[in-house]
Write a protein that holds these residues in place. Structure first.
Motif, short mmCIF file in Angstrom:
data_model
loop_
_atom_site.label_atom_id
_atom_site.label_comp_id
_atom_site.label_asym_id
_atom_site.label_seq_id
_atom_site.Cartn_x
_atom_site.Cartn_y
_atom_site.Cartn_z
N ASN A 208 0.86 -1.19 0.00
CA ASN A 208 0.00 0.00 0.00
C ASN A 208 0.89 1.24 0.00
N LYS B 10 0.05 4.24 -0.48
CA LYS B 10 -0.65 5.44 0.02
C LYS B 10 -0.41 6.62 -0.94
N HIS C 259 -9.73 1.04 4.66
CA HIS C 259 -8.46 1.29 5.36
C HIS C 259 -8.72 2.25 6.52
N GLU D 51 -5.41 -5.01 10.56
CA GLU D 51 -4.45 -3.93 10.77
C GLU D 51 -4.79 -3.18 12.06
N ALA E 46 -0.82 0.01 15.38
CA ALA E 46 0.42 -0.50 14.78
C ALA E 46 0.71 0.13 13.42
N ILE E 47 -0.25 0.88 12.86
CA ILE E 47 -0.05 1.41 11.49
C ILE E 47 0.83 2.64 11.52
N GLY E 48 1.98 2.53 10.85
CA GLY E 48 2.91 3.66 10.72
C GLY E 48 3.51 4.11 12.04
N GLY F 23 -1.33 -6.40 8.77
CA GLY F 23 -0.74 -5.11 8.42
C GLY F 23 -0.54 -4.26 9.67
N GLY F 24 0.55 -3.50 9.66
CA GLY F 24 0.84 -2.63 10.80
C GLY F 24 2.31 -2.74 11.15
N SER F 25 3.11 -1.82 10.56
CA SER F 25 4.55 -1.79 10.78
C SER F 25 5.22 -3.15 10.54
N LEU G 258 -0.12 -6.84 4.46
CA LEU G 258 -0.41 -5.58 3.76
C LEU G 258 0.62 -4.59 4.32
N GLY H 236 2.75 -1.03 4.38
CA GLY H 236 2.73 0.40 4.06
C GLY H 236 4.15 0.91 3.86
N GLY H 237 4.69 1.58 4.87
CA GLY H 237 6.00 2.23 4.78
C GLY H 237 7.09 1.36 4.17
#
Ligand code: PEP
Length: 251
Positions: free
Chosen positions: A9, A11, A96, A168, A172-174, A212-214, A233, A235-236
């Protein structure tokens, strides 16, 4: 055997040129690893081009991060599920936590989006996850069960099987705070159990559930080793080719 899936993702990051370069590096770096389904989910403007760049490699697909909840019409600035599908996307993130939080998306809207995605043959990646206070007050199972019930349980079994659920936890996200493998497994098996209660064991065994989540190159292996975690999933960590390639190779 369920699929192994790693979804990126991106973003609201990358220009077209940066997106082209990143996908080319990931394509060449992933070599012959065809066992893992890779889903690149860029800003929607880049879907057509990235679908073109990845079309020779069947283990790669492109997704979108959101769609509008109406079929078409006078909704300036929005994107329809049919337009997204027509550009070559195969997957669609729905619900999301950033969209729920910053754009006030409601369960009713998300339900409409799920229906539109399925209508246009996009595979929904439906995101669920509890807030920090729900985790701390032990309300996390209820929070996640409600998110699933409200948005997915109107579907017949033939449709629910197609959905990918991404657990997620919002805390924990980002944030660099990752769920432990025990926390992830506990929630993934709870989600699978909820599907089983409503749709039976066969369906629940088929459904893909991603964490998902870090998630990153350091922790992916132990998360993906959990019995009910079918991938991630990301992100960063999906914005850096080396990091993402290591995650792909973490099964
Ligand atoms: C996400 O936003 O879906 C996500 C998992 O982000 P990150 O990996 O950066 O926590």
């Amino acid at each position: 055997m369920r699929k192994k899936i790693v979804a990126a993702n991106w973003k609201m990051n990358k220009t077209l040129q940066e997106a082209q370069a990143l996908v080319k590096t990931i394509l060449s770096g992933s070599g012959s690893n065809n066992e893992v389904t890779k889903i690149i989910i860029p800003p929607a403007l880049f879907i057509t081009e990235l679908a073109r760049l990845t079309k020779e490699n069947p283990s790669f697909s492109i997704g979108a991060q959101n769609c509008y909840y109406a079929e078409s019409g006078a909704f300036t600035g929005e994107l329809s599920a049919s337009a997204i599908a027509s550009c070559g996307a195969k997957y669609l993130i729905i619900g999301h936590s950033e969209r729920r939080q910053y754009f006030n998306e409601t369960a009713d809207q998300l339900k409409l989006k799920i229906n539109l995605a399925l209508k246009h043959k996009l595979i929904p990646i439906y995101c669920v996850g509890e807030k920090l206070n729900e985790r701390q007050t032990n309300h996390y199972f209820t929070a996640v069960k409600n998110q699933i019930q409200e948005v997915l349980f109107h579907l017949p079994a033939t449709d629910i099987e197609k959905i990918i659920i991404a657990y997620e936890p919002i805390w924990a996200i980002g944030t660099s705070l990752t769920a432990t493998p025990e926390q992830a497994q506990e929630m993934h098996s709870f989600i699978r159990f909820a599907i089983m209660e409503n749709y039976g064991a066969d369906v629940s065994k088929k459904i893909n559930i991603l964490y998902g989540g870090s998630c990153n190159a350091k922790n992916a292996k132990e998360l993906f080793a959990c019995a009910d975690v079918d991938g991630g999933l990301i992100g960063g960590a999906s914005l850096v080719a080396d990091e993402f390639l290591q995650i792909i190779n973490s099964f």
